[in-house]
Design a protein around this motif. Structure first.
Motif, mmCIF file in Angstrom:
data_model
loop_
_atom_site.group_PDB
_atom_site.id
_atom_site.type_symbol
_atom_site.label_atom_id
_atom_site.label_comp_id
_atom_site.label_asym_id
_atom_site.label_seq_id
_atom_site.Cartn_x
_atom_site.Cartn_y
_atom_site.Cartn_z
ATOM 1 N N ALA A 62 47.412 48.277 48.519
ATOM 2 C CA ALA A 62 47.214 46.847 48.742
ATOM 3 C C ALA A 62 45.854 46.382 48.236
ATOM 4 O O ALA A 62 45.650 45.189 48.002
ATOM 5 N N LYS A 63 44.928 47.314 48.054
ATOM 6 C CA LYS A 63 43.597 46.940 47.583
ATOM 7 C C LYS A 63 43.532 46.802 46.061
ATOM 8 O O LYS A 63 42.542 46.355 45.515
ATOM 9 N N VAL A 64 44.593 47.229 45.320
ATOM 10 C CA VAL A 64 44.616 47.067 43.866
ATOM 11 C C VAL A 64 44.919 45.609 43.537
ATOM 12 O O VAL A 64 45.890 45.051 44.049
ATOM 13 N N PRO A 65 44.137 44.960 42.684
ATOM 14 C CA PRO A 65 44.419 43.547 42.377
ATOM 15 C C PRO A 65 45.749 43.400 41.648
ATOM 16 O O PRO A 65 46.074 44.164 40.738
ATOM 17 N N LEU A 66 46.537 42.444 42.058
ATOM 18 C CA LEU A 66 47.830 42.202 41.424
ATOM 19 C C LEU A 66 47.671 41.456 40.110
ATOM 20 O O LEU A 66 48.516 41.583 39.222
ATOM 21 N N ALA A 67 46.617 40.684 39.967
ATOM 22 C CA ALA A 67 46.397 39.920 38.741
ATOM 23 C C ALA A 67 45.338 40.598 37.893
ATOM 24 O O ALA A 67 44.221 40.840 38.346
ATOM 25 N N ALA A 68 45.702 40.953 36.635
ATOM 26 C CA ALA A 68 44.790 41.549 35.659
ATOM 27 C C ALA A 68 44.040 42.750 36.211
ATOM 28 O O ALA A 68 42.810 42.776 36.244
ATOM 29 N N PRO A 69 44.769 43.791 36.673
ATOM 30 C CA PRO A 69 44.058 44.981 37.146
ATOM 31 C C PRO A 69 43.378 45.702 35.982
ATOM 32 O O PRO A 69 43.859 45.676 34.859
ATOM 33 N N VAL A 70 42.272 46.358 36.264
ATOM 34 C CA VAL A 70 41.526 47.109 35.254
ATOM 35 C C VAL A 70 41.570 48.585 35.628
ATOM 36 O O VAL A 70 41.191 48.967 36.737
ATOM 37 N N PHE A 71 42.077 49.421 34.687
ATOM 38 C CA PHE A 71 42.153 50.853 34.927
ATOM 39 C C PHE A 71 41.033 51.541 34.159
ATOM 40 O O PHE A 71 40.745 51.205 33.008
ATOM 41 N N THR A 72 40.422 52.526 34.769
ATOM 42 C CA THR A 72 39.332 53.253 34.131
ATOM 43 C C THR A 72 39.766 54.624 33.632
ATOM 44 O O THR A 72 38.967 55.358 33.075
ATOM 45 N N GLY A 73 41.019 54.986 33.824
ATOM 46 C CA GLY A 73 41.538 56.270 33.362
ATOM 47 C C GLY A 73 42.945 56.111 32.828
ATOM 48 O O GLY A 73 43.464 54.994 32.689
#
Length: 288
Positions: A62-73
């Motif tokens: 639930a803490k992952v943003p639903l709009a424009a998430p940014v992944f670092t891996g």
């Protein structure tokens, strides 16, 4: 947590858990029960049991943003299928990307495979009986370029313009493209096919003429006379060749060797050969 001291119990039998014990936490002496101590020392009491972390994954998600998430891996998805793709728009699982085999990616729409790319680099269109339609402007171009990709790096172009279809080899961004193959049409009918250059500069031209079912015109070659030949053996004709027809008065220049038909030759002679200096009958006499 700081150390605590639990005062020793007097010798007794099996503890029931209700026994009261004095506990010294370093600042005061408190009282607790044996049952409370047992619970504190148990794995569940320290949050070690699975039941103690149930719902934690959902809370983290639930803490992952639903709009424009940014992944670092790296992001890993399941292989999926045409009916249930691995990457798809919301509410449309049968349309998107999936991975049917190792090192292979595929595109599906409506639950059917439309395109796949294998690890050999081949692009496969499926189903095989489907048409491929490229929708562009009224005069679309399809360019094949080298890795640099600049305008002056194009290798060839598939061009549709003004009712003409052509395959062109390009030199640079500013010089005119050299047309290697071109089809001219009027409406839905093909009117001319040229090879080796654009119309007027071609090496081979096939023109659809009124009243003619076939026609091939050889208009030139690079630096010499037009030539039709084979690399080995003879040139076999499937029909009687038709020679150009002249009268004695209209003989063409004899500068090049050739063979013609003369309609009014003396003595009924008809076949004439040029030796590069003049026209002669097969017996060597000058045409007259």
């Amino acid at each position: 947590m700081s150390d605590i001291a639990i005062h020793q119990l007097a010798t007794a039998g099996t503890l029931s858990g209700s026994e009261i014990l004095p506990v010294d936490d370093g600042t005061a002496t408190l009282r607790t029960t044996v049952a409370a101590i047992r619970q504190g020392l148990a794995a569940a009491g320290h949050g070690h049991a699975m039941a103690d972390v149930e719902g934690l994954q959902a809370a983290l998600n639930a803490k992952v943003p639903l709009a424009a998430p940014v992944f670092t891996g790296a992001v890993t998805v399941p292989s999926g299928s045409a009916a249930s793709t691995a990457v798809s728009p919301s509410g449309d699982r049968d349309t998107g990307l999936f991975f049917p085999a190792t090192d292979t990616v595929a595109l599906a729409t409506g639950g059917a495979v439309r395109l796949s790319i294998a690890n050999n680099g081949y692009i496969a269109l499926a189903p095989a009986d489907q048409r491929v339609r490229i929708i562009g402007s009224s005069n679309p171009n399809l360019d094949i370029e080298n890795q640099a990709g600049a305008d002056n790096e194009k290798l060839w172009r598939l061009n549709v313009n003004g009712g003409q279809f052509s395959i062109q080899t390009l030199t640079d961004a500013y010089n005119a493209a050299a047309t290697a193959f071109q089809v001219a049409r009027s409406g839905l009918s093909v009117t001319m096919v040229t090879v080796g250059g654009g119309i007027g500069n071609e090496s081979l031209r096939v023109v659809v003429a009124s009243g003619a079912s076939r026609c091939i015109t050889v208009t030139g070659s690079s630096g010499g006379d037009p030539a039709i030949g084979t690399s080995a053996g003879r040139l076999a004709l499937g029909a009687v060749p038709v020679l150009p027809s002249y009268t004695v008065a209209t003989l063409p220049t004899a500068a090049a060797r050739g063979l013609i038909y003369v309609s009014d030759g003396s003595g009924g002679k008809r076949l004439a050969v040029s030796d590069g200096a003049g026209w002669r009958w097969p017996d060597g006499a000058t045409v007259s």
